[in-house]
Enzyme design. Structure first.
Site, PDB file in Angstrom:
ATOM      1  N   LYS A  78      37.527  40.574  38.583  1.00 35.44           N
ATOM      2  CA  LYS A  78      37.547  41.319  37.327  1.00 35.44           C
ATOM      3  C   LYS A  78      38.988  41.674  36.970  1.00 35.44           C
ATOM      4  CE  LYS A  78      35.355  45.540  35.420  1.00 35.44           C
ATOM      5  NZ  LYS A  78      34.421  46.639  35.779  1.00 35.44           N
ATOM      6  N   SER A 153      30.561  47.142  32.959  1.00 40.69           N
ATOM      7  CA  SER A 153      31.798  46.665  32.362  1.00 40.69           C
ATOM      8  C   SER A 153      32.296  45.343  32.956  1.00 40.69           C
ATOM      9  CB  SER A 153      32.892  47.734  32.509  1.00 40.69           C
ATOM     10  OG  SER A 153      33.166  48.007  33.882  1.00 40.69           O
ATOM     11  N   SER A 177      28.435  49.147  36.696  1.00 39.87           N
ATOM     12  CA  SER A 177      29.200  48.062  36.086  1.00 39.87           C
ATOM     13  C   SER A 177      29.195  46.744  36.850  1.00 39.87           C
ATOM     14  CB  SER A 177      30.650  48.506  35.860  1.00 39.87           C
ATOM     15  OG  SER A 177      30.712  49.458  34.826  1.00 39.87           O
TER      16      SER A 177
END
Length: 470
Positions: A78, A153, A177
């Site tokens: 990420k 996210s 997330s």
């Protein structure tokens, strides 16, 4: 098997047997990624470096130099996790130029074990959202329906693994997330007990709540990654027989999309056939301390943690400058509200949340597990399948409208606030072909039990493949 079909553990076994090379795997994944640009799962990926690293891994293997259990295996990260050689933007414009000089510890441990850094995945701006609808970098698209969100996210992580661009990605989870994208994109996703996986070198929200965690194609892959990051022996499979799963109707199951609920109940029926027991439990005692601790902690700590990250990494910006340059109106307003004394969470409210309400929430969870004699809580990770990327502020659940963000984190945020370990299991798809995740939350620190059960039931719940061609 084609490269896209390999899980981490399958690829590792094939490489050890000499039937697959790291270069073949990486080249095949890059070709698939190039053929499906609309998914938009990556914000940066150096194909030349990835191929070079794969060739070197093959040379080292031929010479008997095996670096570790992840030798030659590609893993993405990420874009809020520092990986040397790549920018760490956190999904926000002001950090586009930030290029870390060191790997975050979680990345370093994986790379030291032989993994190949396979680029950076897109995300919701600064991780403040559950859709990853990012104005600055574009939204990752759900591989099962490109009109829909990949979750957030860590949406790029879910999309990349779900689309079979890479067998695993490391995301972060503050309130769901990792598990929300895993549920929406048909993968496994694991949130460790807070503190089990290192958080240094990651653009933060909350020092109390943040943790990195993996998105992968199988329970075995989750177990493999956990053993590397925690430097502990690999977990061995347990059994579902005799495992008592609490079904908390209040809060978790009250308003759920009928298709999602049906898929989750079918999964629970499978577990009952394997010997698990379902126990109705009352989770009402969790709700008040949760409401008084969750947002005050993350909002108050957001400004403090971001300011510390900027200073620690020599980034010549203030948290106010990051906030002012945020691309998303919702994120910008949230960050600016933290900086305004009139709207910020007060130090008194924060300290009450930390000293009174969070301990009360943790105690309520402990009592819920012990008094009902249960091993875990079971619930839909998300009460809805992946919503359309129409920038709507609301989603409909069983005929009722709810704010999108709170609707999506509704079932995962509460256990995250209490630092519990949790997992999203890909248990099937709705009649519309959208993946569904079943969540299991275990007591604080009981990660080994969670992973051992996941390994035992992994074959029951293979990750579904999207119909993308290639």
């Amino acid at each position: 098997m084609t490269p896209k079909e390999f899980t981490l553990t399958e690829a590792s076994a094939a490489m050890a047997q000499g039937t697959l090379s790291a270069e073949e795997l990486v080249a095949g994944l890059l070709k698939r990624l190039d053929s499906l640009p609309a998914i938009n799962a990556f914000v940066s990926l150096d194909a030349e470096t990835v191929l070079r690293d794969a060739r070197q891994a093959d040379v080292d293997r031929a010479a008997g130099r095996i670096r570790g259990p992840l030798h030659g295996l590609p893993i993405a990260f990420k874009d809020n996790i520092n990986v040397k050689g790549y920018p760490t933007t956190g999904g926000t414009p002001s950090l586009r130029a930030y290029r870390p000089t060191d790997n975050a510890p979680v990345a370093a441990r994986l790379l030291e074990a032989g993994a190949i850094a396979f680029g950076k995945n897109g995300m919701h701006e600064l991780a403040y959202g559950a859709t990853s609808d990012n104005i600055a970098f574009g939204a990752p698209r759900n591989p099962f329906d490109q009109r829909r969100s990949a979750g957030g996210s860590s949406g790029g992580s879910g999309a990349a693994v779900g689309a079979r661009f890479v067998p695993a990605s490391i995301g972060t989870d503050t309130g769901g997330s990792v598990r929300i994208p895993a549920a929406f994109c048909g993968t496994w996703g694991y949130r460790p007990t807070t503190g089990r996986w290192p958080t240094a070198g990651i653009v933060p929200i909350s020092t109390t709540r943040d943790t990195p965690g993996p998105v992968a194609l199988s329970a075995a892959d989750i177990v493999l990654l956990n053993s590397v990051v925690t430097r502990a022996p690999a977990v061995k499979a347990s059994t579902a027989k005799g495992v008592r799963l609490g079904i908390p109707r209040k809060h978790f199951w009250e308003v759920v999309d009928p298709g999602v609920a049906a898929v989750c109940m079918q999964a629970l029926d499978k577990l009952v056939c394997e010997g698990a027991e379902l126990v109705e439990v009352d989770a009402g005692g969790l709700l008040d301390p949760y409401a008084l601790s969750s947002m005050p902690i993350s909002i108050y700590e957001g400004k403090v943690a971001l300011s510390a990250f900027l200073a620690d990494h020599g980034i010549p910006l203030t948290s106010a400058e990051v906030a002012e340059q945020a691309a998303g109106h919702d994120v910008r307003e949230l960050l600016l509200a933290q900086l305004d004394p009139a709207t910020a969470v007060s130090s008194e409210a924060y300290h009450a949340a930390i000293a009174i309400h969070l301990p009360a929430l943790k105690a309520a969870y402990a009592d819920l597990f012990v008094s009902n004699g249960i091993d875990a809580l079971a619930f839909p990770v998300c009460r809805v399948p992946a919503p359309l990327l129409d920038q709507s502020d609301t989603v409909e659940i069983d005929g009722k409208l709810f704010p999108t963000f709170t609707a999506l984190i509704h079932n995962t945020d509460i256990g995250s606030t209490a630092s519990l370990p949790g997992i999203s299991i890909p248990v099937g798809c709705t009649p519309q072909g959208l993946p569904v995740g079943l969540g299991l939350d275990y007591p604080f620190g009981r990660d080994i039990d969670l992973l051992a059960l996941s390994l035992a039931i992994g074959d029951l719940f293979p990750a579904p493949s999207p119909n993308l061609g290639g």
